[in-house]
Design a protein around this motif. Structure first.
Motif, PDB file in Angstrom:
ATOM      1  N   ILE A  77       0.857  -1.181   0.000  1.00 60.08           N
ATOM      2  CA  ILE A  77       0.000   0.000   0.000  1.00 60.08           C
ATOM      3  C   ILE A  77       0.900   1.240   0.000  1.00 60.08           C
ATOM      4  CG2 ILE A  77      -1.834   1.229   1.225  1.00 60.08           C
ATOM      5  CD1 ILE A  77      -2.681  -1.521   0.230  1.00 60.08           C
ATOM      6  N   PRO A  78       0.761   2.083  -1.008  1.00 64.23           N
ATOM      7  CA  PRO A  78       1.560   3.313  -1.009  1.00 64.23           C
ATOM      8  C   PRO A  78       1.213   4.186   0.196  1.00 64.23           C
ATOM      9  CG  PRO A  78       0.568   2.945  -3.164  1.00 64.23           C
ATOM     10  CD  PRO A  78      -0.017   1.945  -2.225  1.00 64.23           C
ATOM     11  N   PRO A  79       2.191   4.908   0.701  1.00 61.10           N
ATOM     12  CA  PRO A  79       1.923   5.775   1.859  1.00 61.10           C
ATOM     13  C   PRO A  79       0.867   6.833   1.528  1.00 61.10           C
ATOM     14  CG  PRO A  79       4.281   5.698   1.342  1.00 61.10           C
ATOM     15  CD  PRO A  79       3.575   4.959   0.273  1.00 61.10           C
ATOM     16  N   GLY A  80       0.055   7.117   2.505  1.00 60.57           N
ATOM     17  CA  GLY A  80      -0.955   8.151   2.366  1.00 60.57           C
ATOM     18  C   GLY A  80      -2.333   7.632   2.015  1.00 60.57           C
ATOM     19  N   LEU A  81      -2.464   6.364   1.687  1.00 58.90           N
ATOM     20  CA  LEU A  81      -3.790   5.823   1.394  1.00 58.90           C
ATOM     21  C   LEU A  81      -4.508   5.474   2.696  1.00 58.90           C
ATOM     22  CD1 LEU A  81      -3.179   3.605  -1.743  1.00 58.90           C
ATOM     23  CD2 LEU A  81      -4.203   5.852  -1.617  1.00 58.90           C
ATOM     24  N   PRO A  82      -5.827   5.577   2.716  1.00 60.97           N
ATOM     25  CA  PRO A  82      -6.565   5.443   3.983  1.00 60.97           C
ATOM     26  C   PRO A  82      -6.845   4.006   4.419  1.00 60.97           C
ATOM     27  CG  PRO A  82      -8.074   5.987   2.242  1.00 60.97           C
ATOM     28  CD  PRO A  82      -6.696   5.999   1.627  1.00 60.97           C
ATOM     29  N   PHE A  83      -6.135   3.016   3.917  1.00 61.31           N
ATOM     30  CA  PHE A  83      -6.366   1.642   4.368  1.00 61.31           C
ATOM     31  C   PHE A  83      -5.040   0.913   4.517  1.00 61.31           C
ATOM     32  CE2 PHE A  83      -7.393   2.176  -0.121  1.00 61.31           C
ATOM     33  CZ  PHE A  83      -6.442   1.372  -0.736  1.00 61.31           C
TER      34      PHE A  83
END
Length: 112
Positions: A77-83
């Motif tokens: 998951i790339p940083p900054g995504l809400p999950f």
């Protein structure tokens, strides 16, 4: 799978009948295994019994849970995504209809 083949062959009158009916039975098991047709999308009258009768479902469920649970490298998951990766994993289980049981529940069913 091997014990299913033995039981099916012993219940058939001839070898030709067993060989002819085997693909039909395997199509049933593969169709309701959760890979081709996802379990939550099945009609209610099929969802209540067909996935539980499919040994392909239990094998696939055990493999999916074993491979993806706790393995954050599979779902980067790339940083900054809400999950989080664990939320992606839980959504994957829910999509395929594998939530509610663990990988250890599949082993006794496959051994039977």
């Amino acid at each position: 799978a091997f014990s299913f083949c033995q039981v099916f062959a012993s219940g058939s009158r001839t070898m030709q009948v067993a060989i002819a009916m085997f693909p039909v039975m395997m199509f049933f098991f593969i169709s309701f295994g959760g890979f081709l047709v996802k379990i939550p999308t099945l009609a209610l009258y099929l969802k209540s019994w067909a996935p539980d009768a499919s040994f392909v479902r239990w094998a696939l469920q055990g493999l999916v849970i074993n491979e993806f649970k706790g393995n954050d490298d599979v779902f980067p998951i790339p940083p900054g995504l809400p999950f989080t990766p664990s939320e992606v994993y839980e959504e994957l289980l829910k999509t395929y209809g594998f939530d509610g049981t663990g990988k250890w529940a599949a082993i006794p069913i496959l051994m039977a």
